[in-house]
Motif scaffolding. Structure first.
Motif, PDB file in Angstrom:
ATOM      1  N   UNK A 145       0.817  -1.208   0.000  1.00 25.53           N
ATOM      2  CA  UNK A 145       0.000   0.000   0.000  1.00 25.53           C
ATOM      3  C   UNK A 145       0.854   1.264   0.000  1.00 25.53           C
ATOM      4  N   UNK A 146       2.031   1.203   0.590  1.00 26.80           N
ATOM      5  CA  UNK A 146       2.866   2.395   0.677  1.00 26.80           C
ATOM      6  C   UNK A 146       3.808   2.551  -0.514  1.00 26.80           C
ATOM      7  N   UNK A 147       4.235   1.414  -1.088  1.00 29.80           N
ATOM      8  CA  UNK A 147       5.134   1.450  -2.255  1.00 29.80           C
ATOM      9  C   UNK A 147       4.596   0.499  -3.325  1.00 29.80           C
ATOM     10  N   UNK A 148       3.409   0.748  -3.839  1.00 27.42           N
ATOM     11  CA  UNK A 148       2.786  -0.222  -4.757  1.00 27.42           C
ATOM     12  C   UNK A 148       3.582  -0.461  -6.024  1.00 27.42           C
ATOM     13  N   UNK A 149       4.163   0.581  -6.596  1.00 21.42           N
ATOM     14  CA  UNK A 149       4.888   0.413  -7.860  1.00 21.42           C
ATOM     15  C   UNK A 149       6.091  -0.508  -7.705  1.00 21.42           C
ATOM     16  N   UNK A 150       6.717  -0.501  -6.534  1.00 21.71           N
ATOM     17  CA  UNK A 150       7.879  -1.349  -6.305  1.00 21.71           C
ATOM     18  C   UNK A 150       7.492  -2.721  -5.769  1.00 21.71           C
ATOM     19  N   UNK A 151       6.452  -2.780  -4.969  1.00 18.59           N
ATOM     20  CA  UNK A 151       6.136  -4.009  -4.256  1.00 18.59           C
ATOM     21  C   UNK A 151       5.242  -4.964  -5.037  1.00 18.59           C
ATOM     22  N   UNK A 152       4.262  -4.455  -5.765  1.00 12.64           N
ATOM     23  CA  UNK A 152       3.297  -5.332  -6.440  1.00 12.64           C
ATOM     24  C   UNK A 152       3.944  -6.278  -7.456  1.00 12.64           C
ATOM     25  N   UNK A 153       4.926  -5.828  -8.265  1.00 16.82           N
ATOM     26  CA  UNK A 153       5.592  -6.802  -9.152  1.00 16.82           C
ATOM     27  C   UNK A 153       6.277  -7.921  -8.384  1.00 16.82           C
ATOM     28  N   UNK A 154       6.863  -7.584  -7.247  1.00 12.74           N
ATOM     29  CA  UNK A 154       7.530  -8.593  -6.427  1.00 12.74           C
ATOM     30  C   UNK A 154       6.521  -9.604  -5.899  1.00 12.74           C
ATOM     31  N   UNK A 155       5.388  -9.107  -5.411  1.00 15.13           N
ATOM     32  CA  UNK A 155       4.353 -10.000  -4.891  1.00 15.13           C
ATOM     33  C   UNK A 155       3.783 -10.886  -5.990  1.00 15.13           C
ATOM     34  N   UNK A 156       3.652 -10.355  -7.175  1.00 15.63           N
ATOM     35  CA  UNK A 156       3.105 -11.141  -8.283  1.00 15.63           C
ATOM     36  C   UNK A 156       4.030 -12.296  -8.638  1.00 15.63           C
ATOM     37  N   UNK A 157       5.322 -12.026  -8.708  1.00 12.39           N
ATOM     38  CA  UNK A 157       6.290 -13.086  -9.012  1.00 12.39           C
ATOM     39  C   UNK A 157       6.301 -14.127  -7.901  1.00 12.39           C
ATOM     40  N   UNK A 158       6.296 -13.662  -6.658  1.00 12.34           N
ATOM     41  CA  UNK A 158       6.312 -14.583  -5.521  1.00 12.34           C
ATOM     42  C   UNK A 158       5.085 -15.498  -5.540  1.00 12.34           C
ATOM     43  N   UNK A 159       3.899 -14.928  -5.756  1.00  9.16           N
ATOM     44  CA  UNK A 159       2.674 -15.721  -5.769  1.00  9.16           C
ATOM     45  C   UNK A 159       2.677 -16.731  -6.919  1.00  9.16           C
ATOM     46  N   UNK A 160       3.173 -16.329  -8.072  1.00 10.09           N
ATOM     47  CA  UNK A 160       3.224 -17.233  -9.220  1.00 10.09           C
ATOM     48  C   UNK A 160       4.166 -18.406  -8.954  1.00 10.09           C
ATOM     49  N   UNK A 161       5.332 -18.109  -8.384  1.00 11.43           N
ATOM     50  CA  UNK A 161       6.286 -19.176  -8.112  1.00 11.43           C
ATOM     51  C   UNK A 161       5.821 -20.081  -6.979  1.00 11.43           C
ATOM     52  N   UNK A 162       5.044 -19.554  -6.044  1.00 11.53           N
ATOM     53  CA  UNK A 162       4.476 -20.408  -5.009  1.00 11.53           C
ATOM     54  C   UNK A 162       3.551 -21.458  -5.613  1.00 11.53           C
ATOM     55  N   UNK A 163       2.983 -21.130  -6.757  1.00 12.87           N
ATOM     56  CA  UNK A 163       2.095 -22.066  -7.447  1.00 12.87           C
ATOM     57  C   UNK A 163       2.877 -23.076  -8.286  1.00 12.87           C
TER      58      UNK A 163
END
Length: 386
Positions: A145-163
């Motif tokens: 929420x505080x750094x969406x432009x930097x954090x959301x791509x990281x979260x997307x990659x992490x969630x995809x690899x968790x799958x």
């Protein structure tokens, strides 16, 4: 060909070291900085941890022909991130590291002490661990929420690899972070080449009750309860009889010896140990020691990148670094909560331990982990007396 080293355990060892290092080195640096270490002192700690982990894994693996993986205490690093108020001075944190190492050594030499630690109810130990981890595990949400432009791509990659490739989820998120930070900073690290080289930095220890009770004692308990005891259990699960006394004594002495340089704790691996000790390392249990020895060699090499790792993390916004550490700890948090709440009997005591540890409260110079364990034991006694 007789005497040929099989490729499968070598590959497993490389994966063990790369996953273990990349998934939590940011947390180690953050934890050391939280208790007052300068960047150079934190880099020194990371370097010495890698060297001692590697050296012990090689020696123990060759000596006992078992896949004895050694790691830093990831929950211990999480503990350090919230323990800064307990020191006020990095020297007191170093003193606490020395005492923790001595306690681990005594545990190896005096089996009664290890029995006392093992007697702590599993629900309370895992509730304590979950409470320590929770504040860090909230960091990814806050950063999103505080750094969406930097954090959301990281979260997307992490969630995809968790799958699709679970073991590579955190390393993949870290790699994405480095790309995002490089783009954000325009590729400028703002430092000279000399800063990329790790250097040893020694600090004279100081001893105070606040740091000893707030850091040394909970660091020892968490390391034994969440690293050494599960690590021994995992090796036994795969059919090995680990040499308990030599392992605990060696890791304790190593912690004591490296404490002045920031080596806060080394112990049996629990989170990544299955990568080297399980059947994926080699079908023949007698050959899996090659995996842990290979991991040891890789840890020594990875330690030489400690300076570069710190530079990259210094370039990244602190909230983003904490988010990566939080992502790495989410599976451990889930496992700890599951274990803490697994049995209905004593569940209230486990919940009390968890919430007190997560609260971060401090009183009389004693931090939340100690209060949490005390509250859990009292609650367990009260409930049992009904």
């Amino acid at each position: 060909m007789p005497g040929r080293i099989p490729a499968q355990p070598v590959a497993a060892g490389v994966i063990t070291a790369v996953v273990g290092f990349s998934s939590s080195f940011a947390l180690v640096l953050t934890g050391l900085r939280s208790v007052g270490a300068t960047r150079n002192e934190a880099v020194s700690g990371l370097l010495l941890l890698c060297l001692s982990m590697g050296g012990l894994a090689i020696w123990l693996g060759l000596r006992y022909r078992q896949p004895i993986s050694i790691a830093w205490s990831t929950p211990g690093a999480a503990l350090l991130t919230g323990a800064g108020a307990q020191t006020g001075d990095y020297r007191y944190a170093v003193g606490a590291f020395v005492v923790c190492g001595l306690l681990l050594t005594v545990t190896g030499l005096w089996t009664r002490l290890s029995r006392v630690i093992a007697a702590i109810p599993t629900a309370l130990a895992t509730g304590l661990l979950a409470g320590v981890l929770l504040p860090l595990c909230l960091a990814p949400v806050q950063a999103a929420f505080r750094l969406p432009a930097l954090t959301l791509p990281v979260l997307a990659v992490w969630a995809s690899l968790m799958r699709f490739a679970r073991r590579w989820a955190t390393p993949g998120a870290l790699a994405t972070t480095l790309v995002v930070v490089a783009v954000h900073s325009g590729g400028h690290l703002g430092t000279g080449t000399s800063a990329l080289l790790p250097r040893l930095s020694l600090t004279a220890p100081a001893f105070g009750w606040s740091a000893l009770i707030g850091i040394a004692l909970p660091l020892y308990v968490i390391t034994m309860a969440s690293q050494n005891i599960p690590g021994l259990a995992l090796l036994r699960h795969f059919g090995y009889q680990p040499p308990v006394r030599p392992v605990l004594t060696a890791t304790g002495l190593s912690t004591t010896a490296t404490a002045l340089g920031g080596g806060y704790t080394v112990n049996l691996a629990a989170i990544t140990a299955a990568l080297a000790a399980g059947p994926d390392a080699h079908p023949d249990r007698a050959r899996r020691w090659i995996a842990s020895v290979t991991a040891g060699v890789c840890y020594i090499l990875l330690g030489l990148t400690a300076g570069a790792s710190a530079v990259l993390l210094t370039t990244a916004p602190p909230q983003l670094v904490e988010a990566i550490a939080g992502l790495a700890l989410l599976p451990t948090l889930g496992s700890a909560l599951s274990s803490a709440l697994a049995e209905e009997a004593g569940r209230e005591a486990a919940v009390v331990t968890f919430v007190v540890a997560a609260s971060g409260v401090s009183a009389f110079g004693i931090g939340a982990p100690v209060w949490a364990l005390a509250a859990g034991l009292v609650m367990r006694r009260v409930v049992a007396a009904r």
